[in-house]
Design an enzyme around this catalytic site. Structure first.
Site, short mmCIF file in Angstrom:
data_model
loop_
_atom_site.label_atom_id
_atom_site.label_comp_id
_atom_site.label_asym_id
_atom_site.label_seq_id
_atom_site.Cartn_x
_atom_site.Cartn_y
_atom_site.Cartn_z
N ASP A 126 3.79 -3.95 0.95
CA ASP A 126 2.49 -4.37 0.41
C ASP A 126 2.57 -4.98 -0.98
O ASP A 126 1.55 -5.07 -1.67
CB ASP A 126 1.52 -3.18 0.41
CG ASP A 126 0.93 -2.96 1.78
OD1 ASP A 126 0.63 -3.95 2.46
OD2 ASP A 126 0.76 -1.79 2.18
N ASP A 185 -1.12 -6.50 9.30
CA ASP A 185 -1.48 -6.59 7.88
C ASP A 185 -0.40 -7.31 7.06
O ASP A 185 -0.68 -7.91 6.02
CB ASP A 185 -1.68 -5.20 7.27
CG ASP A 185 -2.32 -4.19 8.20
OD1 ASP A 185 -2.17 -4.32 9.42
OD2 ASP A 185 -2.96 -3.25 7.69
N1 GLY Z 1 -3.25 -2.59 5.13
C1 GLY Z 1 -3.88 -1.39 5.46
C2 GLY Z 1 -5.29 -1.55 5.83
O1 GLY Z 1 -5.77 -2.62 6.02
O2 GLY Z 1 -5.93 -0.51 5.94
#
Ligand code: GLY
Length: 404
Positions: A126, A185
Site C-alpha cells: 500500500d 486494490d
Molecule cells: N485497500 C483496502 C480497502 O479498500 O479496504
C-alpha cells in the site's frame, strides 16, 4: 484581448437579423446551461475546511492518524504503518489546492512528513496510498524537492514485492491459506510506480506495473467485468484460489473493489495509452453503472450482491472513488463522456447532501458519513473513513476543473 473579443461578438450580433440573433443567444444560453455546475463545489469545500480545521485541532500528535469512528463513537486513530496514513495529508493538500491558503500547505506538509519513515516499509503493497497521496500531491503542488527522495525510496521498497516468476506484486504477507495473495486494490499503487519511472528514468517501475496490470486483467476479472477481491497464486504463477476477504462472498462484487479496479485501469490508460486498459475501465464502468442493484442516489451498497438488499449499508467511499475515476475516464471516451460525467455528478450531488455530508462540528470532523471498511470482520461499518473524504475532495476538484 478579452474586451476586444467580447466587443466583436456584440457587434456581430447587432448585425444579425432578429430570428438569427434569437437562435444565437439561445445557443449560447444552452451551452452555458449544459456546462453549469450542479454541484456547489465552493460550499462543499467551505464545509470541508471547517471539518478539517477541527480535525487538525483534535490531532496535535502526528503519530495518530485520523482513520474513522469506533463503535462507541470515539475517534479511531491509526499509526503511520496503517495503509491509510497518507490520506489525511493528501486531503490537506487538496484543501491547499482549492484555497491556496498557506495554513493548509503547512498542515499538509506536517502530515506528509509524518509518514516519511514508511518509505522503508517492505511489508505492505500500500505504499502508493501511503506515500504518493501525500508526497505526490505535495510535490505536484509545490515542486518542493524534499518530497522526491522519500517517494523514490518508497517505490524501490514497493518494487521488492514484485515476484517476476508470478508477475505480480504481492499484496498481503499471508491470507487464510494463501501464501501469495493479490488483491484488486493493488491496482491503486501502480500510479506511484509510474511516477517513479518518470522521475528516475528507471523503466523497471513501468514494466512491472504493466505486467501486474495485465495479469490482473487475466486473472481477477469475470466475463461481466466484475472482479474477485483476492487471487491466491502458487509459486509458479498458477492460481491456487479466487476468493473474497472484504466482500459478501467469493463470487460477489465488493463495491470498493470494483471502484479500485475502475480507477486503476483509467490510470493505466492515462499512463500508457494502451487501448486494452481503456476497454477494461469502460467495461468496469458499465458493470457498475448498469447494475440492477444500483440505488437511485448512485451511492453503492457495500457489495453489489450483499445478502439482505436493500437493507444493507451504503459505501460512500466506493462512490467517491468511482466519481473521481469517471471524471477522469470521461476525458478518454468520446462515446461515453456525457454518461460518465452525469453519473459522477449524480454521485457528487448525493455525497454533498445532508444524507452523506456531516454537519460542521459532528462526525469526529470527517466530511462524509456512511462508508463501510470491512463488513465481514465487523470493522468500520457505516462510519466515516478517511479515504472517502480524500477521493470526494479529489472528485470535487476534478469536477471543478471540468466545469471551468
Ligand atoms: N485497500 C483496502 C480497502 O479498500 O479496504
Amino acid at each position: 484581448m478579452k474586451k476586444i473579443y467580447h466587443r466583436s461578438i456584440i457587434n456581430m450580433m447587432l448585425r444579425l437579423p432578429g430570428s438569427l440573433m434569437l437562435l444565437f443567444v439561445g445557443c449560447i444560453f444552452g451551452y452555458a446551461q449544459k456546462n453549469r455546475p450542479v454541484v456547489d463545489v465552493d460550499k462543499a469545500f467551505q464545509l470541508a475546511a471547517k471539518q478539517y480545521q477541527g480535525m487538525l485541532a483534535a490531532h496535535t500528535d502526528v503519530t495518530k492518524f485520523p482513520q474513522s469512528t469506533k463503535p462507541d463513537g470515539s475517534p479511531d486513530n491509526r499509526a503511520a504503518s496503517w495503509w491509510c496514513s497518507g490520506f489525511f495529508g493528501g486531503s490537506l493538500w487538496y484543501l491547499f489546492e482549492y484555497t491556496r491558503d498557506n495554513k493548509w500547505r503547512e498542515a499538509a506538509d506536517t502530515w506528509t512528513m509524518a509518514v516519511e519513515q514508511q518509505k522503508f516499509n517492505k511489508g505492505t503493497h500500500d505504499l502508493g496510498f501511503m506515500l504518493y497521496c501525500p508526497f505526490g500531491n505535495g510535490y505536484r503542488l509545490t515542486g518542493n524537492q524534499k518530497y522526491i527522495e522519500p517517494m523514490l525510496t518508497g517505490a524501490a521498497s514497493l518494487s521488492t514485492r514484485f515476484n517476476p516468476q508470478i508477475g505480480l506484486i504481492k499484496s498481503w504477507e499471508k491470507h487464510d491459506n494463501c501464501n501469495y495473495p493479490v488483491i484488486i486494490d493493488n491496482m491503486m499503487n501502480l500510479e506511484f510506480l509510474f511516477w517513479a519511472a518518470r522521475q528516475s528514468g528507471d523503466k523497471k517501475f513501468y514494466n512491472l506495473s504493466v505486467t501486474h496490470a495485465d495479469n490482473t486483467i487475466k486473472n481477477h476479472f469475470r466475463s461481466d467485468f466484475s472482479s474477485y477481491h483476492v487471487v491466491c497464486y502458487n509459486p509458479d504463477g498458477s492460481i491456487f484460489r479466487k476468493k473474497t476477504a472484504q466482500g459478501a462472498n467469493d463470487t460477489s462484487a465488493w463495491a470498493r473493489g470494483q471502484a479500485w479496479g475502475l480507477y486503476g485501469y483509467t490510470m493505466m490508460y492515462r499512463e500508457t495509452r494502451d487501448p486494452k486498459y481503456l476497454r477494461q475501465a469502460e467495461g468496469i464502468a458499465a458493470f457498475m453503472m448498469n447494475h440492477p442493484n444500483l440505488p437511485k442516489d448512485k451511492i453503492f451498497y457495500w457489495d453489489f450482491n450483499a445478502p439482505n438488499l436493500p437493507n444493507e449499508e451504503r459505501d460512500a467511499s466506493a462512490a467517491a472513488i468511482t466519481s473521481s475515476a469517471l471524471l477522469e475516464l470521461a476525458n478518454f471516451s468520446k462515446a461515453n463522456k456525457k454518461k460518465y460525467i452525469d453519473f459522477a455528478e449524480k454521485i457528487l450531488v448525493s455525497l454533498s447532501s445532508p444524507e452523506y455530508t456531516a454537519e460542521a462540528g459532528t462526525n469526529n470532523h470527517f466530511i462524509l458519513k456512511h462508508s463501510v471498511g470491512h463488513k465481514p470482520a465487523g470493522s468500520e461499518v457505516n462510519t466515516p473513513i478517511v479515504y472517502a473524504d480524500y477521493y470526494y475532495l479529489e472528485a470535487l476538484l476534478r469536477y471543478r476543473g471540468m466545469k471551468k
